[in-house]
Design an enzyme around this catalytic site. Structure first.
Site, PDB file in Angstrom:
ATOM      1  N   PRO A   1       0.815  -1.225   0.000  1.00  0.00           N
ATOM      2  CA  PRO A   1       0.000   0.000   0.000  1.00  0.00           C
ATOM      3  C   PRO A   1       0.848   1.275   0.000  1.00  0.00           C
ATOM      4  O   PRO A   1       0.505   2.244  -0.656  1.00  0.00           O
ATOM      5  CB  PRO A   1      -0.827  -0.136   1.284  1.00  0.00           C
ATOM      6  CG  PRO A   1      -0.897  -1.609   1.541  1.00  0.00           C
ATOM      7  CD  PRO A   1       0.392  -2.184   1.030  1.00  0.00           C
TER       8      PRO A   1
ATOM      9  N   ARG B   1     -20.202   0.949 -41.033  1.00  0.00           N
ATOM     10  CA  ARG B   1     -20.921   2.152 -40.635  1.00  0.00           C
ATOM     11  C   ARG B   1     -20.955   3.184 -41.762  1.00  0.00           C
ATOM     12  O   ARG B   1     -19.925   3.512 -42.351  1.00  0.00           O
ATOM     13  CB  ARG B   1     -20.221   2.758 -39.406  1.00  0.00           C
ATOM     14  CG  ARG B   1     -20.778   4.080 -38.942  1.00  0.00           C
ATOM     15  CD  ARG B   1     -22.004   3.897 -38.110  1.00  0.00           C
ATOM     16  NE  ARG B   1     -22.423   5.132 -37.470  1.00  0.00           N
ATOM     17  CZ  ARG B   1     -23.543   5.237 -36.770  1.00  0.00           C
ATOM     18  NH1 ARG B   1     -24.336   4.198 -36.621  1.00  0.00           N
ATOM     19  NH2 ARG B   1     -23.881   6.377 -36.217  1.00  0.00           N
TER      20      ARG B   1
ATOM     21  N   GLY C   1     -20.129   7.402 -30.822  1.00  0.00           N
ATOM     22  CA  GLY C   1     -20.778   7.139 -29.537  1.00  0.00           C
ATOM     23  C   GLY C   1     -20.700   5.674 -29.141  1.00  0.00           C
ATOM     24  O   GLY C   1     -20.588   5.341 -27.952  1.00  0.00           O
TER      25      GLY C   1
ATOM     26  N   GLU D   1       4.775  -3.368 -13.716  1.00  0.00           N
ATOM     27  CA  GLU D   1       6.176  -3.741 -14.029  1.00  0.00           C
ATOM     28  C   GLU D   1       7.076  -2.509 -14.157  1.00  0.00           C
ATOM     29  O   GLU D   1       7.946  -2.442 -15.023  1.00  0.00           O
ATOM     30  CB  GLU D   1       6.253  -4.551 -15.328  1.00  0.00           C
ATOM     31  CG  GLU D   1       5.552  -5.874 -15.226  1.00  0.00           C
ATOM     32  CD  GLU D   1       5.111  -6.382 -16.578  1.00  0.00           C
ATOM     33  OE1 GLU D   1       5.186  -5.638 -17.563  1.00  0.00           O
ATOM     34  OE2 GLU D   1       4.682  -7.536 -16.629  1.00  0.00           O
TER      35      GLU D   1
END
Ligand SMILES: Cc1cc2nc3c(=O)[nH]c(=O)nc-3n(C[C@H](O)[C@H](O)[C@H](O)COP(=O)(O)OP(=O)(O)OC[C@H]3O[C@@H](n4cnc5c(N)ncnc54)[C@H](O)[C@@H]3O)c2cc1C
Length: 544
Positions: free
Chosen positions: A270, A431, A503, A526
């Site tokens: 921690p 699209r 979106g 790392e």
């Protein structure tokens, strides 16, 4: 694009590197005073990394079969030109810090020939053409590989990743599930956990390049539920090979290779992250039930896969004196039961306790990353890596392991970026807006072209690092550079891909959204990016 274009660019960049390194060495007293010149050291580390990527891609383009990868020369020249343009800007802006002169710049990156090559390389038309061709090929990675074994390995793992991993990857991410045991079993059967384990210890002994090809394909399907599963065994394998006793290698490596034991790596605490030498978690000699060993007490943080893992490679302090620093640390193989879920408690019959609680994260889901608490947890003496001779060597063994992990992360990052490219190509082809597929707009083609260029550079830098490590395990600098650069590419490419999804790129159910979130973790572990740049790359480049 021809080899004629890329060579002068790379040569000019290498000259600048040489001078920049010379100056930085002088400035920092051969790397001893990097902390007094952090910003410039970081600039130099990144510049050299990008130039190495340009060189790796140029070397690849020179060697690649044009029938397999006809775009290779273009990719190499565009990338080298982009690096030269960035380098010129960087060096010119900080000329004094680089210790260079206007006249040197004029005859190197600013020469008429290099300026012309940069203009041709960065030409919008050329990048759009790359984009058009990448779109036509569905964005597929068909980069040339030197031999048949490499090609077959890539094909077979790609097939596995597409059929076994991809169909469950999105569900695991959205529900924050643990990777299923069934998938682990299948990966084990295919030998994915033992790729770097030598044959004499039950592994495939396939070498680093095949390991990277495997990682890349698995990570393209899922970073956390597949590609990253093999990082942990890689790290422990390298640490054991370097520092384990023969008995430990014989005991653990075959089980790691067979996927019988899942591994977690526990270094971070921690209050202690980058400053690994300050790790506080203690392992004190003790005897429990007539067995000699160590009692572990303390907290750890961000231990990925600690719940499901059968063993945790734990870095702990065996020398309590605060002045012992890195020399007071040892590496342990801590055995535990596997647990599913986000929380667990492991109670030993002898009274020791290990509890873990996963910290919620927006991405990198599938293994969970835990905060751990050790309370009088017993580890037998034979589980200290290197046994008595390994006391105080934990830091160095862990760093050896991380070097392998970083190489693997170059592959992980390239895989995530590749997945983003393929999904984006599919999306822009389907699209339609303003009456046309998005793929037909110039800007889309240009963006896809740039994504492909960057991915090619990340890939070839990582492959070059893998080959260097195959030649010598000491090629840790190359591995660190691959990790640094490929992680940045993964972030840029996934975010560009997300924008091209509009979106829907922000919708959880679209994989591109997962790739963006997953890529964010790559520069953190790392060795978080600034530490990787300063303490590993700059130190490696500037030190004697
Ligand atoms: C999802 C996830 C999974 C992880 N998995 C594992 C795991 O399995 N095992 C494990 O042991 N750890 C793991 N980690 C932890 C990871 O390795 C650490 O987060 C990382 O090493 C950075 O440590 P820190 O978070 O304490 O950051 P800090 O060390 O506090 O650094 C924060 C920032 O401070 C700055 N900084 C710090 N020191 C310096 C310096 N000397 N000079 C200049 N700037 C500095 C840098 O900008 C740095 O980015 C994981 C982390 C995440 C997020």
């Amino acid at each position: 694009m021809s080899e004629d274009g890329v060579k002068p660019l790379v040569t000019a960049l290498e000259r600048v590197n040489e001078k920049a390194l010379e100056n930085a060495r002088r400035l920092t007293g051969d790397g001893k005073a990097i902390d007094d010149f952090q910003v410039q050291s970081e600039r130099v580390a990144y510049l050299v990394t990008e130039v190495r990527a340009a060189k790796a891609l140029a070397d690849y383009a020179a060697a690649a079969n044009p029938e397999v990868d006809p775009l290779a020369p273009d990719l190499a020249e565009v990338f080298a030109a982009e690096v030269a343009a960035r380098a010129r800007h960087q060096v010119a802006t900080h000329l004094d810090d680089f210790g260079l002169t206007d006249s040197f710049l004029t005859e190197s990156l600013d020469s008429a020939e290099i300026r012309r090559l940069v203009r041709t390389g960065c030409s919008e038309k050329r990048i759009r053409e790359i984009g058009r061709r990448v779109i036509a090929a569905g964005g597929t990675n068909s980069s040339w590989l030197e031999n048949e074994m490499e090609q077959l390995s890539r094909e077979s793992v790609r097939e596995f990743a597409r059929t076994e991993v991809e169909p469950i990857a999105q569900r695991i991410h959205q529900n924050d599930e643990l990777v299923p045991d069934d998938l682990i079993r299948k990966m084990a059967e295919l030998g994915y956990f033992g790729m770097s384990v030598p044959e004499e210890y039950g592994g495939g002994g396939m070498g680093n390049l095949v390991m990277i090809l495997t990682t890349e394909e698995l990570s393209a399907a899922s970073l956390a539920a597949a590609g990253s599963l093999i990082t942990r065994p890689e790290i422990l394998t390298k640490a054991l090979l370097r520092g384990g006793t023969e008995a430990q290698k014989k005991k653990w490596l075959p089980r790691v290779a067979a996927g019988e034991v899942m591994v977690a790596i526990s270094v971070t605490e921690p209050d202690t992250g980058s400053d690994v030498a300050s790790v506080k978690c203690r392992a004190e000699p003790g005897e429990v039930g007539g067995r000699k060993g160590y009692l572990v007490n303390g907290a750890k943080a961000w231990c990925t896969f600690a719940g499901r893992a059968d063993v945790i490679a734990l870095l702990a302090r065996t020398d309590p004196s605060p002045s012992s620093g890195a020399r007071g640390l040892s590496l342990f193989i801590v055995e535990k039961d596997p647990f599913a879920g986000h929380q667990f408690e492991m109670r030993q019959a002898t009274g020791g306790v290990l509890h873990g609680k996963a910290d919620a994260t927006p991405g990198y889901r599938g293994m969970h990353s835990y905060t751990l608490g050790f309370d009088g947890y017993f580890v037998p003496a034979e589980n200290l890596v290197g046994e008595d001779g390994g006391k105080g060597r934990g830091f160095y063994l862990q760093m050896e392991g991380f070097a392998a992990g970083r190489l693997q992360t170059g592959g992980r990052a390239t895989g995530v970026a590749q997945a983003a490219l393929e999904k984006t190509v599919a999306y822009v082809t389907e699209r339609r807006q303003f009456g046309n597929p998005l793929a037909e707009f110039q800007l889309t083609q240009w963006k896809i072209g740039r994504m492909a260029v960057e991915i090619a550079a990340a890939r070839q830098l990582t492959y070059a690092a893998a080959r260097a490590m195959d030649r010598s395990e000491s090629a840790t600098l190359e591995a660190a550079m691959a990790k640094l650069f490929a992680s940045d590419v993964a972030q840029r490419v996934t975010q560009e891909g997300q924008l091209l999804h509009g979106g829907w790129g922000f919708a959880e159910e679209f994989p591109i959204c997962r790739y963006v979130l997953d890529s964010l973790v790559l520069p953190i572990f790392e060795g978080v990016k600034p530490i990787l740049e300063l303490k590993v790359i700059a130190r490696g480049l500037l030190g004697k």
